[in-house]
Each structure stands twice: as C-alpha cells, then as structure tokens.
Scaffold this active site. Structure first.
Site, PDB file in Angstrom:
ATOM      1  N   CYS A  15     -54.057  13.812  29.443  1.00 47.27           N
ATOM      2  CA  CYS A  15     -54.594  13.473  30.793  1.00 47.27           C
ATOM      3  C   CYS A  15     -55.494  14.478  30.774  1.00 47.27           C
ATOM      4  O   CYS A  15     -55.904  15.288  30.192  1.00 47.27           O
ATOM      5  CB  CYS A  15     -53.650  13.968  31.929  1.00 47.27           C
ATOM      6  SG  CYS A  15     -54.199  12.960  33.532  1.00 47.27           S
ATOM      7  N   CYS A  91     -53.271   9.054  32.031  1.00 48.48           N
ATOM      8  CA  CYS A  91     -54.195   8.845  33.046  1.00 48.48           C
ATOM      9  C   CYS A  91     -55.346   7.916  32.585  1.00 48.48           C
ATOM     10  O   CYS A  91     -55.717   7.837  31.214  1.00 48.48           O
ATOM     11  CB  CYS A  91     -54.960  10.263  33.513  1.00 48.48           C
ATOM     12  SG  CYS A  91     -56.125  10.848  32.656  1.00 48.48           S
ATOM     13  N   CYS A  99     -60.741  10.164  21.617  1.00 46.43           N
ATOM     14  CA  CYS A  99     -59.919  11.100  21.353  1.00 46.43           C
ATOM     15  C   CYS A  99     -60.145  11.761  19.984  1.00 46.43           C
ATOM     16  O   CYS A  99     -60.606  11.116  19.326  1.00 46.43           O
ATOM     17  CB  CYS A  99     -58.412  10.552  21.468  1.00 46.43           C
ATOM     18  SG  CYS A  99     -57.891  10.030  22.924  1.00 46.43           S
TER      19      CYS A  99
END
Length: 178
Positions: A15, A91, A99
């Site tokens: 998140c 989220c 990422c």
C-alpha cells in the site's frame, strides 16, 4: 525420510503508506495462514508509523501486532530480501505505481479496499472503517490460503487471485497515477 511438508510461501501486501490496510492484511495472514505463509507488508511512500487505530482494532480482535511497522517496499527488492511468492496491492494508488522488480517473479494481484485512515465521521464511524478493512481481509485470506497452490498452474492461480481481489469490498486501481 525427507521432509514432505510444503515450503512456507512468502506474501507481501503493498500500500502507498503502509500504515493500515497492508498492515492489517499482514497480521491476518500471519495468524490465519496456518503456518504455511510468511506475511510481510510495505509501502511505496511509508508513513513511518502504523496507524494507532489499526493496531487497536487488531489487538481487540486478537490479531498479532508485534513487529508490525511501516516500511518501504525497497526493503523487499534487494538481493538480501526474502523472495516473494505473492505480491498483493491493497490500495488503488499502489496498484497504479511502478513497483520494483521483485526477485523470483512472484504472482501478483490487486486486492484493493477503501482506506480506513481517511474515513470521516464520529470516532466510532472512523473505527468501523478499520473494522471493515479487517473483515474484508478476514474474508479474502482464507479463500487465498485454501487454494491448491501445488496443483494450480500459474495462469489459473493468477486468475483465482484476481477473483479474490474482486470480492465484496473491492475497489478499483487508479489509472491516473504517473
């Protein structure tokens, strides 16, 4: 005789702030994973502390809080980090972010839930938002842990994980994140 027990699988919940949703998911999997999973959580822009209401709700529902801390996902992208088998974004903003490259090519899915840390209303209403996040994770995680990990191929497992993420309480990833 060689040990026939399946290896423990590493799961990372992501998140943005790593202060509530991912922390709650980590705690639930820690307790409800039957010793078959090692749970972690992290954030792209960690708050630096776990939301006190998240900790209080976890404790009130008898989930472990020891060792929970808000931390960067960079801790899990390095060569000395545990190799993840699964990475779940919880989220919507984190789902839209780029990422790090995770060692080991983990299977990933989006399991978005509303952010309880931004809930408004009375103190009870705000606390109920955290309880609702806990309830959603308590519903999703047993479905995940019951999957036949050793018999599903990667594509089938990915499909099943995405279906879990679309279950009751699901939010949608943001597409406007740079």
């Amino acid at each position: 005789m060689p040990d026939q027990s399946p290896r423990v699988l590493n799961v990372l919940f992501l998140c943005t702030g790593n202060s509530a949703r991912s922390i709650i998911a980590e705690s639930v999997l820690r307790q409800d994973g039957g010793g078959r999973f090692r749970a972690f959580s992290a954030g792209s822009q960690p708050q630096g502390e776990v939301h006190p209401t998240a900790l209080r709700v976890l404790e009130n529902f008898h989930y472990p809080t020891d060792g929970l801390r808000s931390k960067s996902w960079d801790e899990f992208a390095g060569a000395d980090a545990p190799v993840m088998d699964f990475v779940f974004t919880v989220c919507d903003q984190a789902a839209g972010e780029t990422c790090p490259l995770w060692p080991g090519q983990p299977i990933s899915a989006h399991w978005g839930v509303p952010d309880p840390a931004v809930a408004t209303g009375t103190g009870l209403e705000r606390e109920m938002a955290f309880i609702d996040t806990l309830r959603i994770m308590k519903n999703r995680i047993p479905v995940f842990t019951a999957l036949p990990m050793t018999t599903l191929n990667r594509a089938s497992l990915t499909t099943r994980l995405r279906e879990i993420g679309q279950s009751e309480g699901a939010t949608q990833p943001r597409t406007d994140v740079a």
